[in-house]
Design a protein around this motif. Structure first.
Motif, PDB file in Angstrom:
ATOM      1  N   ALA A  34      46.365  38.528  44.102  1.00  0.00           N
ATOM      2  CA  ALA A  34      46.710  39.795  43.385  1.00  0.00           C
ATOM      3  C   ALA A  34      48.242  39.805  42.859  1.00  0.00           C
ATOM      4  N   ARG A  35      49.068  39.166  43.613  1.00  0.00           N
ATOM      5  CA  ARG A  35      50.495  39.055  43.444  1.00  0.00           C
ATOM      6  C   ARG A  35      50.870  38.123  42.364  1.00  0.00           C
ATOM      7  N   GLU A  36      50.334  37.116  42.517  1.00  0.00           N
ATOM      8  CA  GLU A  36      50.393  35.793  41.813  1.00  0.00           C
ATOM      9  C   GLU A  36      49.933  35.926  40.325  1.00  0.00           C
ATOM     10  N   VAL A  37      48.749  36.378  40.301  1.00  0.00           N
ATOM     11  CA  VAL A  37      48.431  36.626  38.925  1.00  0.00           C
ATOM     12  C   VAL A  37      49.281  37.579  38.157  1.00  0.00           C
ATOM     13  N   LEU A  38      49.940  38.185  38.617  1.00  0.00           N
ATOM     14  CA  LEU A  38      50.985  39.154  38.031  1.00  0.00           C
ATOM     15  C   LEU A  38      52.121  38.231  37.284  1.00  0.00           C
ATOM     16  N   VAL A  39      52.413  37.019  37.968  1.00  0.00           N
ATOM     17  CA  VAL A  39      53.289  35.996  37.492  1.00  0.00           C
ATOM     18  C   VAL A  39      52.483  35.261  36.466  1.00  0.00           C
ATOM     19  N   LEU A  40      51.396  34.844  36.622  1.00  0.00           N
ATOM     20  CA  LEU A  40      50.472  33.654  35.971  1.00  0.00           C
ATOM     21  C   LEU A  40      50.089  34.478  34.588  1.00  0.00           C
ATOM     22  N   TYR A  41      49.807  35.819  34.687  1.00  0.00           N
ATOM     23  CA  TYR A  41      49.352  36.267  33.466  1.00  0.00           C
ATOM     24  C   TYR A  41      50.135  37.721  33.074  1.00  0.00           C
ATOM     25  N   PRO A  42      51.376  37.422  32.302  1.00  0.00           N
ATOM     26  CA  PRO A  42      52.316  38.836  32.215  1.00  0.00           C
ATOM     27  C   PRO A  42      51.839  39.826  31.504  1.00  0.00           C
ATOM     28  N   GLU A  43      50.422  39.627  31.085  1.00  0.00           N
ATOM     29  CA  GLU A  43      49.973  40.663  30.105  1.00  0.00           C
ATOM     30  C   GLU A  43      49.742  41.980  31.175  1.00  0.00           C
ATOM     31  N   ILE A  44      49.407  41.516  32.417  1.00  0.00           N
ATOM     32  CA  ILE A  44      48.865  42.650  33.337  1.00  0.00           C
ATOM     33  C   ILE A  44      50.226  43.566  33.262  1.00  0.00           C
ATOM     34  N   LEU A  82      41.447  47.704  37.631  1.00  0.00           N
ATOM     35  CA  LEU A  82      40.626  46.649  38.054  1.00  0.00           C
ATOM     36  C   LEU A  82      40.162  45.920  37.070  1.00  0.00           C
ATOM     37  N   ASP A  83      39.760  46.679  35.892  1.00  0.00           N
ATOM     38  CA  ASP A  83      39.172  45.773  34.525  1.00  0.00           C
ATOM     39  C   ASP A  83      40.329  44.930  34.125  1.00  0.00           C
ATOM     40  N   VAL A  84      41.464  45.128  34.107  1.00  0.00           N
ATOM     41  CA  VAL A  84      42.471  44.159  33.770  1.00  0.00           C
ATOM     42  C   VAL A  84      42.913  43.173  34.822  1.00  0.00           C
ATOM     43  N   ILE A  85      42.947  43.366  35.959  1.00  0.00           N
ATOM     44  CA  ILE A  85      43.479  42.408  37.131  1.00  0.00           C
ATOM     45  C   ILE A  85      42.398  41.716  37.627  1.00  0.00           C
ATOM     46  N   MET A  86      41.238  42.191  37.835  1.00  0.00           N
ATOM     47  CA  MET A  86      40.328  41.514  38.591  1.00  0.00           C
ATOM     48  C   MET A  86      39.526  40.333  38.175  1.00  0.00           C
ATOM     49  N   PRO A  87      39.397  40.321  36.844  1.00  0.00           N
ATOM     50  CA  PRO A  87      38.836  39.116  36.139  1.00  0.00           C
ATOM     51  C   PRO A  87      39.841  37.902  36.443  1.00  0.00           C
ATOM     52  N   LYS A  88      40.973  38.182  36.324  1.00  0.00           N
ATOM     53  CA  LYS A  88      42.076  37.033  36.550  1.00  0.00           C
ATOM     54  C   LYS A  88      42.150  36.754  38.124  1.00  0.00           C
ATOM     55  N   ILE A  89      42.160  37.633  39.043  1.00  0.00           N
ATOM     56  CA  ILE A  89      41.968  37.262  40.489  1.00  0.00           C
ATOM     57  C   ILE A  89      40.756  36.529  40.754  1.00  0.00           C
ATOM     58  N   VAL A  90      39.626  36.969  40.120  1.00  0.00           N
ATOM     59  CA  VAL A  90      38.343  36.264  40.674  1.00  0.00           C
ATOM     60  C   VAL A  90      38.201  34.808  39.815  1.00  0.00           C
ATOM     61  N   GLU A  91      38.922  34.621  38.567  1.00  0.00           N
ATOM     62  CA  GLU A  91      39.004  33.334  38.275  1.00  0.00           C
ATOM     63  C   GLU A  91      39.787  32.425  38.849  1.00  0.00           C
ATOM     64  N   GLU A  92      40.864  32.827  39.416  1.00  0.00           N
ATOM     65  CA  GLU A  92      41.822  31.870  40.267  1.00  0.00           C
ATOM     66  C   GLU A  92      41.177  31.703  41.742  1.00  0.00           C
ATOM     67  N   ALA A  93      40.607  32.716  42.238  1.00  0.00           N
ATOM     68  CA  ALA A  93      39.904  32.490  43.431  1.00  0.00           C
ATOM     69  C   ALA A  93      38.783  31.208  43.288  1.00  0.00           C
ATOM     70  N   ARG A  94      38.025  31.371  42.283  1.00  0.00           N
ATOM     71  CA  ARG A  94      37.091  30.213  42.006  1.00  0.00           C
ATOM     72  C   ARG A  94      37.459  29.082  41.852  1.00  0.00           C
ATOM     73  N   LEU A 111      37.283  42.448  48.003  1.00  0.00           N
ATOM     74  CA  LEU A 111      36.209  42.850  47.115  1.00  0.00           C
ATOM     75  C   LEU A 111      35.158  41.805  46.922  1.00  0.00           C
ATOM     76  N   LEU A 112      34.767  41.015  48.105  1.00  0.00           N
ATOM     77  CA  LEU A 112      34.052  39.921  47.914  1.00  0.00           C
ATOM     78  C   LEU A 112      32.749  40.259  47.383  1.00  0.00           C
ATOM     79  N   PHE A 113      32.149  41.149  47.769  1.00  0.00           N
ATOM     80  CA  PHE A 113      30.818  41.479  47.503  1.00  0.00           C
ATOM     81  C   PHE A 113      30.853  42.378  46.130  1.00  0.00           C
ATOM     82  N   GLU A 114      32.016  43.192  45.858  1.00  0.00           N
ATOM     83  CA  GLU A 114      31.848  43.935  44.578  1.00  0.00           C
ATOM     84  C   GLU A 114      32.154  43.379  43.335  1.00  0.00           C
ATOM     85  N   GLU A 115      32.779  41.957  43.720  1.00  0.00           N
ATOM     86  CA  GLU A 115      32.992  41.170  42.520  1.00  0.00           C
ATOM     87  C   GLU A 115      32.111  40.105  42.205  1.00  0.00           C
TER      88      GLU A 115
END
Length: 208
Positions: A34-44, A82-94, A111-115
């Motif tokens: 969740a911290r790393e995607v803020l750097v990887l995806y500046p649009e967040i 969450l609609d903005v940040i979670m898709p990026k977190i899920v993408e990186e996790a996978r 948010l393992l089950f939620e996502e």
């Protein structure tokens, strides 16, 4: 073996994650992502700046605690974030699950089950504590008001539901040693092998 580790706020998921890391397992940490995607995806960050501005930014730096106070008190704002940040977190996790080389890899995700990330792992483990214990620990840990603490707990899927969905459950309401023993039993059932120090501790107790 890909293990999905989840739990609620103040349930002790991080304690379990650290223990698994101490056994040599590779950990994919959702909070770190969740911290790393803020750097990887500046649009967040751009979205957050445009939406909240000085309410959550101090000298150009994101104040995550201030952000939490806002979104955990308002379901609509939380969902928008969450609609903005979670898709990026899920993408990186996978992505990292696919890249991981270890025999045992842990995806530590609140948010393992939620996502829907349980579909990307072999087995799931929920770290569980009763609601009263969860609330008490959260109040003590984060210095929140009762209202703030309750809002944060209620903003997540109930722990009872995560417990129901999981393949394995670790009850973390007792001592740390009791928690570790439950983890060891789960790992044994998964064919993890001998856990260093476990036999020595067993012999020590027998001698006593």
């Amino acid at each position: 073996m890909r293990i999905g580790l989840t739990g609620g706020i103040a349930s002790g998921k991080s304690t379990v994650s650290l223990y698994l890391a101490s056994l040599g397992m590779e950990i994919i940490d959702g909070d770190l992502l969740a911290r790393e995607v803020l750097v990887l995806y500046p649009e967040i960050l751009t979205y957050l700046q445009d939406t909240y501005g000085d309410l959550i930014f101090q000298e150009g730096q994101l104040d995550r605690r201030a952000l939490g106070r806002i979104i955990f008190q308002d379901e609509e704002k939380k969902r928008a974030y969450l609609d903005v940040i979670m898709p990026k977190i899920v993408e990186e996790a996978r992505k990292r699950l696919k890249e991981a080389k270890g025999s045992f890899v842990v995806l530590d995700a609140a948010l393992l089950f939620e996502e829907g990330l349980e579909k990307d792992v072999d087995i799931t483990v929920t770290v569980f504590v009763p609601y009263e214990v969860q609330l008490e620990r959260l109040l003590k840990r984060d210095g929140l008001t009762v209202s703030e603490a309750v809002s944060r707990i209620r903003s997540q899927m109930p722990l009872a539901e995560k417990k129901r969905r999981a393949d394995h459950v670790v009850d973390n309401s007792g001592s740390r040693e009791e928690t570790y023993q439950q983890i060891n039993e789960i790992l044994k059932s998964l064919g993890f092998g001998e856990i260093k120090g476990q036999e020595n501790e067993k012999k020590k107790k027998e001698e006593e």
